[in-house]
Design an enzyme around this catalytic site. Structure first.
Site, PDB file in Angstrom:
ATOM      1  N   LYS A 133       4.346 -20.130 137.129  1.00 24.45           N
ATOM      2  CA  LYS A 133       5.319 -19.050 136.985  1.00 24.45           C
ATOM      3  C   LYS A 133       6.483 -19.207 137.958  1.00 24.45           C
ATOM      4  O   LYS A 133       7.197 -18.247 138.239  1.00 24.45           O
ATOM      5  CB  LYS A 133       4.621 -17.707 137.189  1.00 24.45           C
ATOM      6  N   PRO A 181       6.345 -12.526 133.163  1.00 24.28           N
ATOM      7  CA  PRO A 181       6.446 -13.674 132.258  1.00 24.28           C
ATOM      8  C   PRO A 181       5.355 -14.707 132.555  1.00 24.28           C
ATOM      9  O   PRO A 181       5.021 -14.969 133.719  1.00 24.28           O
ATOM     10  CB  PRO A 181       7.834 -14.243 132.569  1.00 24.28           C
ATOM     11  N   GLU A 182       4.813 -15.287 131.504  1.00 20.72           N
ATOM     12  CA  GLU A 182       3.795 -16.318 131.681  1.00 20.72           C
ATOM     13  C   GLU A 182       4.464 -17.692 131.724  1.00 20.72           C
ATOM     14  O   GLU A 182       5.683 -17.828 131.554  1.00 20.72           O
ATOM     15  CB  GLU A 182       2.746 -16.206 130.584  1.00 20.72           C
ATOM     16  N   ARG A 242      -6.166  -5.803 136.097  1.00 20.28           N
ATOM     17  CA  ARG A 242      -5.381  -6.019 134.880  1.00 20.28           C
ATOM     18  C   ARG A 242      -6.214  -5.633 133.662  1.00 20.28           C
ATOM     19  O   ARG A 242      -7.437  -5.816 133.649  1.00 20.28           O
ATOM     20  CB  ARG A 242      -4.960  -7.492 134.758  1.00 20.28           C
TER      21      ARG A 242
END
Length: 269
Positions: free
Chosen positions: A52, A2-3, A258
């Protein structure tokens, strides 16, 4: 993972549901039992987020810190409170709601000093009123790393993940390989408020939307995006699909472990 907008949305929801009243805190799974017992029955003073990271503040030196990581999730509901299902690390019960936390990377009780140390390792959070964008610019403008890498570095900016990174670069026509020290200051001064606005919209909607009105499905006649992440985006997870602006096939590459996405026409090298 989750951002930042997700954690701020959770903080708002938890603050509204529990702040100002005693909260029953337990750990059905058992891994958080010792810490849970120290705050069980206490009044939750505030719930807030930084990047986060989520913080439930019960008083001096009693702050529950949660980092969801890749697999952490919160579920909630109204009474009656059901029997725990699965590995519930932390359960909150108070007022007219219950909330279960499963699978987080971190769920721990911290002192104020420990919270300050943790936050001291994080960069400014675009969603916090105390954010200092000048600190971010100082880090970026001196760096030999690419802007794409810097945007994902939580010590530079807290809360930005893979989606906001790719979408912000696209919206400002920046190729992922541009070095921080080569980024134009005037361009950065446009990027920061845009990032703040996008993340605030994410908090409001509970999903990431980055597409401008003129490129939305209802404006162009294209089919809405179908993806488990939801939201309308320009490049994220659109490899090989036509750019919504120019029609060029979107590209992807692995950058700092990523996947990164960009349009070679709208974001020229």
């Amino acid at each position: 993972m989750p951002e930042g907008h997700t954690l701020h949305r959770l903080a708002l929801l938890h603050h509204k549901a529990y702040a100002g009243s005693p909260v029953r805190v337990s750990s059905p799974q058992g891994r958080f039992s010792a810490d849970a017992s120290l705050v069980d029955g206490s009044v939750l003073e505030a719930a807030e987020a930084h990047g986060k990271h989520l913080f439930h503040v019960y008083g001096p030196d009693r702050v529950v810190h949660v980092h969801l990581g890749l697999y952490g999730t919160f579920t909630d509901g109204e009474p009656p409170v059901p029997e725990p299902v699965g590995q519930v690390r932390m359960r909150l019960v108070g007022g007219a709601q219950w909330t279960d936390l499963r699978g987080p990377t971190r769920c721990e009780l911290l002192t104020d000093v420990e919270v300050d140390a943790l936050r001291g390792r994080l960069g400014p959070d675009p969603l916090r009123a105390d954010a200092e964008p000048e600190r971010v610019w100082e880090r970026i403008s001196r760096s030999r790393s690419s802007v794409a890498v810097l945007l994902m570095d939580q010590s530079v900016i807290a809360g930005v993940g893979n989606v906001y990174r790719a979408e912000l670069l696209f919206r400002h026509g920046i190729h992922p390989s541009v070095l921080g020290r080569d980024l134009d200051r005037a361009l950065w001064d446009e990027m920061w408020p845009d990032l703040v606005a996008l993340m605030e919209l994410g908090v409001h909607r509970g999903r990431i939307d980055t597409v401008r009105d003129e490129h939305l499905p209802e404006a162009t006649g294209r089919a809405p995006r179908q993806d488990r992440h939801g939201g309308e985006v320009y490049v994220y997870r659109r490899t090989g699909m036509p750019c919504l602006v120019c029609g060029t096939a979107i590209r992807t590459e692995v950058l700092a472990a990523r996947n990164n996405y960009w349009c070679p026409t709208c974001q020229p090298a």
